[in-house]
Design a protein around this motif. Structure first.
Motif, short mmCIF file in Angstrom:
data_model
loop_
_atom_site.label_atom_id
_atom_site.label_comp_id
_atom_site.label_asym_id
_atom_site.label_seq_id
_atom_site.Cartn_x
_atom_site.Cartn_y
_atom_site.Cartn_z
N ARG A 157 23.08 44.80 41.95
CA ARG A 157 22.37 45.69 41.31
C ARG A 157 24.33 45.83 39.48
O ARG A 157 25.02 44.85 39.80
CB ARG A 157 23.19 46.56 42.00
CG ARG A 157 22.85 46.45 43.58
CD ARG A 157 22.82 47.82 44.55
NE ARG A 157 22.70 48.97 43.88
CZ ARG A 157 21.37 50.11 44.04
NH1 ARG A 157 20.44 49.18 44.14
NH2 ARG A 157 22.07 51.07 43.22
N GLY A 187 15.25 58.01 38.74
CA GLY A 187 15.89 56.54 39.33
C GLY A 187 17.03 57.19 40.16
O GLY A 187 17.60 58.03 39.79
N SER A 188 17.66 55.84 40.05
CA SER A 188 19.59 56.28 40.84
C SER A 188 20.38 56.09 39.40
O SER A 188 21.52 57.12 39.70
CB SER A 188 19.94 54.73 41.32
OG SER A 188 19.10 53.49 39.82
N ARG A 191 20.02 59.66 39.40
CA ARG A 191 21.21 60.53 40.25
C ARG A 191 22.62 60.16 40.16
O ARG A 191 23.67 60.47 40.78
CB ARG A 191 20.95 59.53 41.57
CG ARG A 191 19.39 60.69 42.07
CD ARG A 191 18.83 60.52 43.83
NE ARG A 191 19.62 58.73 43.97
CZ ARG A 191 19.21 57.42 44.04
NH1 ARG A 191 17.94 57.70 43.53
NH2 ARG A 191 19.45 56.65 44.06
N THR A 195 26.08 52.05 40.97
CA THR A 195 25.70 50.92 40.15
C THR A 195 23.64 51.35 40.54
O THR A 195 23.68 52.43 40.96
CB THR A 195 25.63 49.54 41.58
OG1 THR A 195 24.93 50.25 42.10
CG2 THR A 195 27.16 49.20 41.24
N VAL A 196 23.01 50.54 39.51
CA VAL A 196 21.70 50.50 39.68
C VAL A 196 21.02 49.23 40.08
O VAL A 196 20.82 48.32 39.53
CB VAL A 196 20.89 51.35 38.53
CG1 VAL A 196 22.02 52.65 37.64
CG2 VAL A 196 21.75 50.27 36.79
N GLY A 197 19.65 49.55 40.51
CA GLY A 197 18.76 48.26 40.70
C GLY A 197 18.29 47.84 39.41
O GLY A 197 17.94 46.33 38.79
N ASP A 198 17.11 48.93 39.00
CA ASP A 198 16.85 49.34 37.92
C ASP A 198 16.93 50.45 37.04
O ASP A 198 17.17 51.18 37.79
CB ASP A 198 15.15 48.60 37.71
CG ASP A 198 14.54 49.06 38.84
OD1 ASP A 198 15.10 50.91 38.96
OD2 ASP A 198 13.45 49.30 38.53
N ASP A 200 14.69 53.55 35.47
CA ASP A 200 13.32 53.87 35.81
C ASP A 200 12.30 55.10 34.65
O ASP A 200 13.79 56.43 34.90
CB ASP A 200 13.03 54.74 37.52
CG ASP A 200 13.16 53.55 37.98
OD1 ASP A 200 12.20 53.00 38.20
OD2 ASP A 200 14.54 53.96 38.82
N TYR A 258 9.43 62.53 42.40
CA TYR A 258 9.20 61.93 43.57
C TYR A 258 9.91 60.21 43.19
O TYR A 258 10.25 59.64 43.73
CB TYR A 258 7.69 60.99 43.55
CG TYR A 258 7.63 59.96 44.33
CD1 TYR A 258 6.89 60.02 45.51
CD2 TYR A 258 7.06 59.06 43.86
CE1 TYR A 258 6.55 58.76 46.09
CE2 TYR A 258 7.11 57.36 44.78
CZ TYR A 258 6.17 58.04 45.15
OH TYR A 258 6.11 57.01 46.03
N THR A 260 12.81 60.22 41.08
CA THR A 260 14.25 60.73 40.74
C THR A 260 15.09 59.88 42.58
O THR A 260 15.74 59.41 42.19
CB THR A 260 15.04 61.81 40.78
OG1 THR A 260 14.10 61.59 39.42
CG2 THR A 260 16.15 61.88 40.50
N GLY A 261 13.68 60.40 43.27
CA GLY A 261 14.70 60.06 44.72
C GLY A 261 15.65 60.60 45.53
O GLY A 261 15.88 61.90 44.86
N ASN A 266 13.41 61.85 49.49
CA ASN A 266 11.82 61.77 49.47
C ASN A 266 10.88 62.40 50.88
O ASN A 266 10.60 62.94 51.06
CB ASN A 266 11.29 61.11 48.56
CG ASN A 266 11.32 60.65 46.56
OD1 ASN A 266 12.28 61.83 46.60
ND2 ASN A 266 11.46 59.98 46.40
P1 DGT Z 1 17.67 51.86 41.93
O1 DGT Z 1 17.27 51.35 41.73
O2 DGT Z 1 18.19 50.26 42.96
O3 DGT Z 1 18.97 51.76 41.67
O4 DGT Z 1 17.25 53.09 42.93
P2 DGT Z 1 16.34 53.63 42.96
O5 DGT Z 1 17.06 54.88 44.09
O6 DGT Z 1 16.39 54.14 41.62
O7 DGT Z 1 15.14 53.31 43.40
P3 DGT Z 1 13.61 52.54 42.96
O8 DGT Z 1 13.64 51.67 41.52
O9 DGT Z 1 13.50 51.55 44.06
O10 DGT Z 1 12.71 53.86 42.79
C1 DGT Z 1 12.85 54.63 42.18
C2 DGT Z 1 12.52 55.97 42.95
O11 DGT Z 1 11.11 56.01 43.37
C3 DGT Z 1 12.98 56.62 44.18
O12 DGT Z 1 14.44 56.87 44.13
C4 DGT Z 1 12.35 57.03 45.45
C5 DGT Z 1 10.94 56.39 44.70
N1 DGT Z 1 10.08 55.72 45.51
C6 DGT Z 1 10.26 54.25 45.47
N2 DGT Z 1 10.06 53.35 46.33
C7 DGT Z 1 9.61 54.79 46.60
C8 DGT Z 1 8.77 54.95 48.70
O13 DGT Z 1 7.93 53.50 49.04
N3 DGT Z 1 8.62 55.59 49.39
C9 DGT Z 1 9.23 56.99 48.68
N4 DGT Z 1 8.81 58.06 49.20
N5 DGT Z 1 9.52 57.36 47.67
C10 DGT Z 1 9.82 55.86 46.43
#
Ligand code: DGT
Ligand code: CA
Ligand code: CA
Ligand code: ZN
Length: 585
Positions: A157, A187-188, A191, A195-198, A200, A258, A260-261, A266
């Protein structure tokens, strides 16, 4: 800061560091550090400046200008490329240990032949570092601590601060496309997790191909990892992965929800949809057909905007920073979601520096002008007080600064608050003397030294500072730097209680490198009835733009306008400082 400027200042800093590692004299090193500072402070995008005019910018000489032009033309600076080859990789690796500067790293490398963090760890275990001239047991302890921190770091991260500039530059590029209706990062990062994984990125367009094509060709993209019909994944020049998703304009809101998570949020709202015989996905919210026939078409209930989607689920719209499944869906259903503080509600900024203290990069004049441009009602100049070695302003300096403030004050309706950032000594003592401290309009007190003392001592020193009638806020209360160092050990509940009791605010430092208090701690502070400030701790004009990260962090902690002191008007703010003075004087 423009992306090119950030890349450039990073390169000049790297040159300075590598020069230092190769034993160059310190004036030469300092020259490159100064160039990096000047680039950081530049108000224009250097990529857009005609080559011939670079040397006319403040703090940029002809030799720096030549290197900038080299970078803009060739993508690299020859001197830096040579230095990278010359300095052994193992030596460079040593400087990644927090607390181990280039000078000491070079000494350890030269004296003991140490060329990796692993070898350094062994030398620490064998107590060989303390034998070196000028180092000693304390340095050895710090290095041990630093190595432990690297090991504990979640390497997958990255601080959100690293991702913001890249995400915004990519969004700006996509916004210029006629095919793109809407562009946002999700994505994160949306929000505003620390820290962020990637990254979006989401685009609404009826023509995904040219959008994806433009994304792949961005100069920020180093490698295309995958490219399909709806999703493209790339590696950017900052070693950050970025996903682009192109969605149909009518599905924009649903896709934004979706992607943004968070995933947990979600899942929670999808459960709610299911209980209402609805289906929620990235294309929209759909009513499931009554009959089970294969050709039954589901009816789209909502999808165009995020507000539509939440409304159709009978939920108040949840601000992105709150979407972490920490009770926000239940609150949104019960219409009990707090109205969290917004950027527009902030009337001023209560922690900022000018070049009166050594680390400020802009003049007081320039800082005030920038605060006026943000339409603030007040701005506090809190230059470092004198106990901070190197940077602090003496008492005489502060008195001189007052004359400048008075002159500037005549030209503006923004109230310039005559302030200082005080240093909390290990015994809770502060700079100057009590009478002089009481002549300031606004004081932030912060810990800048002895950060690794035990919890009891750290808590006591901050609590002692809060009892001073001139201390209005505690700056960056935990001292953490995201991805670099954890905060001091503190009894945070005790700090909150003392803050409420003494009428002292706790700062939400908006610098994306700090975000201190964190969202979690903001929530605890709000629950404890503590007043907060959200302040940028600006050292450059551009830093004043960090306010939105502080606001997002406060939102992650469910803070409302009434929890945040700098949403008050000037009279309201001055009532807070007056109350403290009366109570303790
Ligand atoms: P990160 O990148 O690890 O800091 O965290 P996020 O929240 O940006 O996660 P990411 O990049 O894997 O996916 C972006 C968003 O897509 C996440 O916040 C919610 C949605 N998402 C990804 N995978 C799934 C899933 O399996 N189920 C649901 N409901 N939503 C998902
Ligand atoms: Ca992500
Ligand atoms: Ca992703
Ligand atoms: Zn500061």
């Amino acid at each position: 800061m423009a992306w090119t400027n950030e890349e450039l200042s990073g390169r000049f800093r790297e040159i300075a560091e590598l020069l230092q590692l190769s034993g160059a004299d310190r004036f030469r090193v300092r020259a490159y550090e100064r160039a990096a500072d000047a680039i950081t402070a530049a108000r224009v995008d250097l990529a857009a400046v005609p080559r011939g005019e670079l040397a006319e910018l403040s703090g940029i000489g002809t030799s720096t200008a030549k290197k900038i032009a080299e970078y803009l033309d060739d993508g690299e600076i020859a001197m830096l490329v040579e230095l990278r080859e010359k300095v052994p990789a193992g030596l460079r690796e040593l400087t990644r240990v927090p607390g181990l500067g280039p000078k000491t790293a070079l000494q350890i490398h030269t004296a003991l032949g140490i060329d990796s963090v692993a070898a350094l760890g062994e030398a620490v275990a064998e107590r060989r570092i303390r034998e070196l001239p000028g180092l000693g047991a304390k340095t050895e302890d710090n290095i041990r601590d630093g190595i432990r921190r690297i090991g504990a770091k979640d390497t997958d991260r990255r601080p959100a601060a690293d991702a913001i500039a890249v995400a915004e530059e990519l969004c700006a590029l996509l916004r210029r496309l006629p095919e793109a209706h809407e562009v946002a990062y999700a994505g994160s990062l949306r929000r505003m997790r620390e820290t962020v994984g990637d990254i979006d990125i989401l685009v609404a367009s009826a023509h995904p191909q040219p959008v994806a094509e433009a994304f792949r060709r961005s100069p920020l993209v180093r490698e295309v990892l995958a490219s399909g019909d709806t999703k493209t994944t790339v590696m950017t020049v900052r070693d950050l992965q970025a996903d682009l998703r192109v969605v149909a304009p009518e599905a924009w809101g649903a896709a934004l929800v979706y992607f943004t998570g968070s995933k947990a949020h979600n899942i929670r709202i999808r459960e709610r949809a299911v209980r209402r015989a609805l289906t929620l996905n990235e294309y929209g919210l759909f009513r499931r057909p009554d009959d089970e026939a294969d050709d039954a078409v589901s009816e789209r209930v909502a999808s165009r905007t995020e507000a539509d989607v939440y409304a159709a689920l009978d939920l108040a719209e949840v601000p992105p920073p709150m979407r972490e499944d920490t009770g926000e869906v239940e609150a949104a259903a019960a219409r009990a979601l707090p109205a969290v503080v917004t950027l527009e509600q902030l009337r001023g900024d209560l922690h900022g520096h000018s070049d009166w203290s050594g680390d400020g990069k802009a003049t007081l004049d320039e800082m005030v002008e920038a605060a006026v441009a943000r339409r603030y009602a007040y701005w506090a100049v809190t230059d470092h007080a004198e106990d901070l070695t190197m940077n602090g302003v003496t008492r005489a300096g502060m008195v001189k600064r007052r004359a400048v403030i008075a002159r500037l004050q005549e030209e503006t309706s923004l109230r310039i608050l005559d302030g200082a950032e005080l240093n909390i000594a290990i015994d809770g003592g502060l700079d100057y003397d009590r009478d002089f401290l009481l002549t300031f309009d606004w004081c932030v007190a912060s810990v800048h030294t002895l950060m690794t003392r035990p919890e009891r001592e750290q808590t006591a020193r901050i609590m002692a500072a809060m009892e001073h009638p001139a201390v209005h806020a505690i700056g960056h209360p935990t001292g953490r730097k995201i991805g670099k160092r954890p905060g001091y050990d503190l009894d945070f509940d005790a700090i909150c209680e003392a803050a409420r009791e003494t009428g002292t605010a706790l700062e939400v430092n908006a610098s994306p490198r700090r975000l201190d208090l964190s969202g979690e701690m903001v929530r605890r502070a709000v629950e404890a009835g503590v007043s907060l400030t959200i302040s940028c701790d600006a050292h450059t004009v551009g830093d004043l733009g960090s306010m939105r990260y502080g606001v997002a962090t406060a939102q992650r902690g469910w803070a409302r306008a009434e929890d945040v002191l700098n949403t008050r008007d000037l009279d309201g703010l001055l009532a807070f400082t007056a109350a403290k003075r009366e109570r303790w004087s």
